[in-house]
Every structure is written in C-alpha cells, then in structure tokens.
Design a protein around this motif. Structure first.
Motif, PDB file in Angstrom:
ATOM      1  N   ALA A  95       0.829  -1.206   0.000  1.00  0.00           N
ATOM      2  CA  ALA A  95       0.000   0.000   0.000  1.00  0.00           C
ATOM      3  C   ALA A  95       0.862   1.254   0.000  1.00  0.00           C
ATOM      4  O   ALA A  95       0.523   2.252  -0.658  1.00  0.00           O
ATOM      5  N   ALA A  96       1.976   1.234   0.741  1.00  0.00           N
ATOM      6  CA  ALA A  96       2.899   2.375   0.723  1.00  0.00           C
ATOM      7  C   ALA A  96       3.411   2.623  -0.688  1.00  0.00           C
ATOM      8  O   ALA A  96       3.559   3.779  -1.121  1.00  0.00           O
ATOM      9  N   ILE A  97       3.679   1.550  -1.428  1.00  0.00           N
ATOM     10  CA  ILE A  97       4.097   1.690  -2.829  1.00  0.00           C
ATOM     11  C   ILE A  97       3.006   2.383  -3.638  1.00  0.00           C
ATOM     12  O   ILE A  97       3.263   3.285  -4.444  1.00  0.00           O
ATOM     13  N   GLY A  98       1.748   1.969  -3.426  1.00  0.00           N
ATOM     14  CA  GLY A  98       0.638   2.585  -4.146  1.00  0.00           C
ATOM     15  C   GLY A  98       0.491   4.062  -3.837  1.00  0.00           C
ATOM     16  O   GLY A  98       0.238   4.882  -4.729  1.00  0.00           O
ATOM     17  N   ILE A  99       0.643   4.429  -2.569  1.00  0.00           N
ATOM     18  CA  ILE A  99       0.550   5.842  -2.179  1.00  0.00           C
ATOM     19  C   ILE A  99       1.681   6.640  -2.821  1.00  0.00           C
ATOM     20  O   ILE A  99       1.481   7.752  -3.325  1.00  0.00           O
ATOM     21  N   GLU A 100       2.880   6.070  -2.835  1.00  0.00           N
ATOM     22  CA  GLU A 100       4.021   6.740  -3.467  1.00  0.00           C
ATOM     23  C   GLU A 100       3.777   6.937  -4.963  1.00  0.00           C
ATOM     24  O   GLU A 100       4.094   7.991  -5.527  1.00  0.00           O
ATOM     25  N   PRO A 119      -0.731   6.394   6.629  1.00  0.00           N
ATOM     26  CA  PRO A 119       0.192   7.411   6.120  1.00  0.00           C
ATOM     27  C   PRO A 119       1.550   7.360   6.814  1.00  0.00           C
ATOM     28  O   PRO A 119       2.534   7.882   6.314  1.00  0.00           O
ATOM     29  N   ARG A 120       1.593   6.708   7.981  1.00  0.00           N
ATOM     30  CA  ARG A 120       2.849   6.454   8.688  1.00  0.00           C
ATOM     31  C   ARG A 120       2.691   5.147   9.437  1.00  0.00           C
ATOM     32  O   ARG A 120       1.812   5.015  10.290  1.00  0.00           O
ATOM     33  N   PHE A 121       3.521   4.158   9.127  1.00  0.00           N
ATOM     34  CA  PHE A 121       3.369   2.821   9.688  1.00  0.00           C
ATOM     35  C   PHE A 121       4.060   2.740  11.049  1.00  0.00           C
ATOM     36  O   PHE A 121       5.270   2.552  11.138  1.00  0.00           O
ATOM     37  N   GLY A 122       3.284   2.902  12.124  1.00  0.00           N
ATOM     38  CA  GLY A 122       3.870   2.824  13.460  1.00  0.00           C
ATOM     39  C   GLY A 122       4.866   3.944  13.678  1.00  0.00           C
ATOM     40  O   GLY A 122       4.672   5.077  13.233  1.00  0.00           O
ATOM     41  N   THR A 123       5.964   3.630  14.351  1.00  0.00           N
ATOM     42  CA  THR A 123       7.014   4.614  14.594  1.00  0.00           C
ATOM     43  C   THR A 123       8.320   4.123  13.988  1.00  0.00           C
ATOM     44  O   THR A 123       8.522   2.926  13.780  1.00  0.00           O
ATOM     45  N   ALA A 124       9.201   5.084  13.725  1.00  0.00           N
ATOM     46  CA  ALA A 124      10.511   4.718  13.199  1.00  0.00           C
ATOM     47  C   ALA A 124      11.252   3.809  14.175  1.00  0.00           C
ATOM     48  O   ALA A 124      11.934   2.861  13.771  1.00  0.00           O
ATOM     49  N   ASP A 125      11.103   4.085  15.486  1.00  0.00           N
ATOM     50  CA  ASP A 125      11.758   3.251  16.501  1.00  0.00           C
ATOM     51  C   ASP A 125      11.348   1.787  16.366  1.00  0.00           C
ATOM     52  O   ASP A 125      12.166   0.873  16.473  1.00  0.00           O
ATOM     53  N   TYR A 178      14.921  -7.750   4.231  1.00  0.00           N
ATOM     54  CA  TYR A 178      13.883  -7.484   5.227  1.00  0.00           C
ATOM     55  C   TYR A 178      14.265  -6.266   6.076  1.00  0.00           C
ATOM     56  O   TYR A 178      13.439  -5.384   6.325  1.00  0.00           O
ATOM     57  N   ILE A 179      15.521  -6.201   6.515  1.00  0.00           N
ATOM     58  CA  ILE A 179      15.986  -5.068   7.317  1.00  0.00           C
ATOM     59  C   ILE A 179      15.874  -3.778   6.505  1.00  0.00           C
ATOM     60  O   ILE A 179      15.429  -2.733   7.019  1.00  0.00           O
ATOM     61  N   ALA A 180      16.271  -3.816   5.223  1.00  0.00           N
ATOM     62  CA  ALA A 180      16.177  -2.621   4.382  1.00  0.00           C
ATOM     63  C   ALA A 180      14.723  -2.179   4.238  1.00  0.00           C
ATOM     64  O   ALA A 180      14.427  -0.970   4.251  1.00  0.00           O
ATOM     65  N   ALA A 181      13.803  -3.133   4.120  1.00  0.00           N
ATOM     66  CA  ALA A 181      12.387  -2.786   4.024  1.00  0.00           C
ATOM     67  C   ALA A 181      11.884  -2.159   5.322  1.00  0.00           C
ATOM     68  O   ALA A 181      11.052  -1.242   5.296  1.00  0.00           O
ATOM     69  N   CYS A 182      12.374  -2.651   6.456  1.00  0.00           N
ATOM     70  CA  CYS A 182      12.030  -2.019   7.742  1.00  0.00           C
ATOM     71  C   CYS A 182      12.509  -0.579   7.781  1.00  0.00           C
ATOM     72  O   CYS A 182      11.796   0.314   8.256  1.00  0.00           O
ATOM     73  N   GLU A 183      13.719  -0.335   7.289  1.00  0.00           N
ATOM     74  CA  GLU A 183      14.240   1.032   7.239  1.00  0.00           C
ATOM     75  C   GLU A 183      13.382   1.896   6.319  1.00  0.00           C
ATOM     76  O   GLU A 183      13.135   3.077   6.598  1.00  0.00           O
ATOM     77  N   ALA A 184      12.924   1.304   5.217  1.00  0.00           N
ATOM     78  CA  ALA A 184      12.074   2.054   4.288  1.00  0.00           C
ATOM     79  C   ALA A 184      10.763   2.466   4.959  1.00  0.00           C
ATOM     80  O   ALA A 184      10.297   3.602   4.810  1.00  0.00           O
ATOM     81  N   LEU A 185      10.159   1.548   5.707  1.00  0.00           N
ATOM     82  CA  LEU A 185       8.911   1.877   6.406  1.00  0.00           C
ATOM     83  C   LEU A 185       9.161   2.854   7.553  1.00  0.00           C
ATOM     84  O   LEU A 185       8.296   3.684   7.868  1.00  0.00           O
ATOM     85  N   ALA A 186      10.336   2.763   8.192  1.00  0.00           N
ATOM     86  CA  ALA A 186      10.659   3.708   9.264  1.00  0.00           C
ATOM     87  C   ALA A 186      10.687   5.142   8.746  1.00  0.00           C
ATOM     88  O   ALA A 186      10.329   6.080   9.456  1.00  0.00           O
ATOM     89  N   ALA A 187      11.107   5.311   7.488  1.00  0.00           N
ATOM     90  CA  ALA A 187      11.232   6.656   6.908  1.00  0.00           C
ATOM     91  C   ALA A 187       9.962   7.111   6.194  1.00  0.00           C
ATOM     92  O   ALA A 187       9.855   8.278   5.812  1.00  0.00           O
ATOM     93  N   PHE A 188       8.995   6.220   6.020  1.00  0.00           N
ATOM     94  CA  PHE A 188       7.786   6.547   5.251  1.00  0.00           C
ATOM     95  C   PHE A 188       6.830   7.381   6.099  1.00  0.00           C
ATOM     96  O   PHE A 188       6.384   6.949   7.157  1.00  0.00           O
ATOM     97  N   ASP A 189       6.500   8.576   5.637  1.00  0.00           N
ATOM     98  CA  ASP A 189       5.566   9.453   6.351  1.00  0.00           C
ATOM     99  C   ASP A 189       4.978  10.446   5.351  1.00  0.00           C
ATOM    100  O   ASP A 189       5.650  11.382   4.924  1.00  0.00           O
TER     101      ASP A 189
END
Length: 431
Positions: A95-100, A119-125, A178-189
């Motif tokens: 879904a984040a890909i679709g929004i982008e 619009p923001r998946f949880g927190t970056a932490d 997987y880790i890189a995807a987590c970083e991508a979601l951490a930065a998605f806002d």
C-alpha cells in the motif's frame, strides 16, 4: 514469470493479454502468493501483474532502502514490458508503494486501492528495533510472531496450514532485504501530502487489525480527496488471505467503477476529479463490508527555509529513537532549553549529518570517545543508537575491546557491563 536484476522486480502475469493491467502489491514478509485467492476472479476483468519485494519469494537479494526505490524498480520493470498505465492494489508495504505512485507518478495510475495501510506505519523506533532483532537473531523470531500480527486468533487456530505457510514465507525472506524494508517503512511518512492524491482510492481495512487498524484507515480517507473506506469484518492485518471473498468483491466493485481516464497526449492533460468535494457513495449491501466517507483533512503548511536544526532533529530521532528524543525535549526548561537546541543544531545537524562518514563509523567513534570519558549514561543510549545504525553485537564487542587497549581496562570493564545489559534488552524479541 521473470527473473529480476538489481533495478527491476521479480514478477508474473495472469489473465488475458488485451485486458487493462491491474497490479497487486505484497506486504512485508510475504510473496505474490498472498493474492492467490483473488486472481481467478480479478483475471476475468484485468491482466493481473504481481511482483515480489527484493529478497522475498526467491527474488534476488538486492536491498531497497526506501519505498521510492522500490517504486522506481517497479516502474523500470513495467517500462520494459511496455505497461504505461495501470490500476494498483497493495497491502501494507504494498500500500505504501501505491501511495508513493499516486503522489509522484499520478499519470501512470488509473485507480488505487490500499489495504492495511497508513500514512505512517507505526514509529521509526519500532521498525528499527525490528531490524536490530533480525540482524542479531535472524528472521525466525519475527516469523514466529507473524501469525498473531497478521490474523485473528480464531483464524490462526482453525487454519493451521495457512498459518504455517505464513511463517515459512517470512523465514525464507532474505534478512538483509527485510531489514532494508524495515528502514524504508521507518522513513515513510506522507501525513502532510495526502491531499495531493488525485486518483480514485479505496481504503480497505480489517475490523480487527491491530497493526494498521480502522483509525489509520480513516486518517487516509480524511486526507485523500476522492476516497472511500471499506471495513472488512472478522479480519486482521493480512485481509486478502483471511477474508479473500470480501476483498475480491470490493476490488472488483472499485476498479470497475473508478478507473480514471488516461493521460491525453494531444492536450498534455489528464482528467482528474475535482478535489474540493467528496462524492457521497452508497455503501455496499449489508452482507458486504461497510464503506463510509470521512471529511477532508486540513491543508499542510509550508516547510519554510532549510535550517540545520531541521536536519538535526531528524537525524537525532533516527539515531537515538523518538522515545529518547521526546524525553530529552520534554524535560527541557528555560534553563536547559537552549542547550537542547544547541545539541540538535550543531551536534546532530552539523556533524552527524555530514556525508564524510557513514553512521556506522560515527557510532564506532562515539562509543570509543564515551568509554574514554567514562560517560556511562551517554554510552547506554549510544549502544542502542549503534544497533539502530547497523552495528551487530559482535561488532560492538570489538569496538569495546579496541577501547580497552587505548582507554584502559577499568573503563572498558564498566562499558562492557552497560553494553551487555542494553544489548540483551534490545535484541530480545517481545513475545
């Protein structure tokens, strides 16, 4: 089906070649098979294009560090196939890909559906912590916890084969990707950008989703000018798997009735529905999931002139975590407030944001300096920062051993005690 390169994605087609293309995007930790139950019906109307995220489903492990980078690989793949315009439905990361796509490539998108989205998946932490766990323990702890995040308790209990299939999907994912995807979601806002989405959008969510639930879905509907909300009863996060018939029905309804006109090359324009007023759409029959409309969100404010403080607060949060920075700023008063601003602007905005060293290297330098100075309180949260910056516990141990030689054994002994406790806390999965 296809093989991917470093700038494309692994994909497959289903359905008639002459039909309009509808893309189905996967969630983090899943493969294109999460859409298997939707394909037979959707392929009657559209040519279905499914893809795997890097390192998922046997796809080559070329990590992508941002959602935008995955979008660019997707568009490169589609360009190579001659696909210029398409509908898109994605779940969670998909879904984040679709929004982008809707924000930055609206001319390619005919219609959009986002599932289990925010619009923001949880927190970056939260996502950086997940990366620390995977880097230290591998994917098995995340895989074992996936069913309780993805499915309702009743579904997981009565569908053991599907539950085990979900666990195996995660286990077979490449850890680095997987880790890189987590970083991508951490930065998605994209909270401040939703009003720029002009494509007709269905926001679909499971009523029992504890990850990105109805509240997040309503935030999306409130911000996107032409959107409606569908809540699927008896479903959690991986809605297409748990309630396949309901999701299929909603997707057919949406893409059959809300396919935006194509870009007109003769005029250089594309017909986009007026954003000022939301259409009132009648909800589906009571037997189907409920759809409702929320009011539009306020327009975002301007960003203002760039300032080292702005970069500094961003880097400080990324390295130390939101919780730590929030505590530091909340405790500031008239006496200490200027110091907090000084640290944010100069230490984090001017030094940590410099391109000359990567963050792993800066963490190594910082840990050594803190050991030498005996600053154990600061050392504790910089151990946490080092883990977020990509250092493994083994690498942190080597830094402290090196510090023992040049800073002294007593200082290193105290540092090892602090680091041992922090690493145990940060790398133990939360059940």
């Amino acid at each position: 089906m296809s093989e991917s390169t470093s700038n494309t994605l692994q994909y497959r087609f289903d359905g008639p070649e002459e039909a309009p293309v509808l893309i189905l995007g996967p969630s983090l930790g899943t493969t294109w098979h999460m859409w298997d139950r939707q394909v037979p019906e959707l392929a009657k109307h559209w040519r279905i294009f499914r893809f795997d995220l890097p390192g998922h489903g046997g796809a080559p492990a070329y990590p992508a560090g941002s959602v935008a980078e995955v979008v660019e690989r997707l568009l490169t793949t589609l360009d190579g196939l001659g696909v210029q315009r398409f509908g898109y439905a994605g779940c969670a990361f998909g879904a984040a890909i679709g929004i982008e796509l809707a924000l930055w490539h609206p001319e390619r998108l005919a219609s959009l559906a986002v599932i289990a989205a925010s619009p923001r998946f949880g927190t970056a932490d939260e996502f950086r912590q997940r990366g620390v766990i995977v880097r230290t323990n591998g994917l098995d702890p995340i895989a074992r916890m996936s069913p309780e995040r993805w499915f309702t308790e009743g579904f997981a209990a009565t569908q053991p084969a599907i539950t085990e299939w979900a666990v195996q999907m995660v286990r077979t994912t490449d850890p680095g990707c997987y880790i890189a995807a987590c970083e991508a979601l951490a930065a998605f806002d994209v909270r401040a950008e939703l009003t720029r989405i002009g494509v007709p959008t269905l926001v679909l969510v499971g009523s029992d989703d504890q990850v990105t639930g109805p509240a997040e879905a309503r935030t999306l509907v409130a911000g996107i000018p032409d959107a409606r909300l569908a809540v699927v009863p008896g479903a959690s996060h991986l809605v297409p798997v748990e309630q396949p018939a309901a999701v299929t029905d909603l997707l057919v309804r949406h893409f059959s009735s809300a396919w935006q006109p194509a870009f007109d090359s003769s005029t250089g324009q594309m017909a986009i529905p007026a954003a000022a007023v939301k259409p009132v759409i009648a909800p589906p029959p009571s037997a189907s999931p409920v759809a409702e409309i929320a009011p539009p969100a306020a327009q975002p404010e301007g960003l203002g002139r760039p300032d080292p403080y702005d970069a500094g607060i961003k880097v400080r949060r990324e390295v130390l975590g939101d919780a730590h920075v929030d505590r530091a700023l909340a405790s500031a008063d008239d006496f200490s407030g200027d110091f907090q601003e000084f640290v944010t602007r100069y230490a984090w905005g001017e030094i940590w944001d410099r391109p000359g060293l990567d963050r792993r290297s800066r963490s190594c330098v910082t840990l050594t300096a803190l050991v030498a100075g005996g600053h154990l309180d600061e050392l504790a949260f910089h151990i946490r920062a080092a883990l977020r910056n990509g250092l493994t516990p083994v690498e942190i141990k080597e830094v402290l051993l090196q510090a023992a030689v040049y800073c002294g054994v007593p200082a290193a002994n105290s540092a090892f005690k602090v680091a041992q406790q922090v690493i145990r806390e940060e790398t133990t999965p939360q059940e």
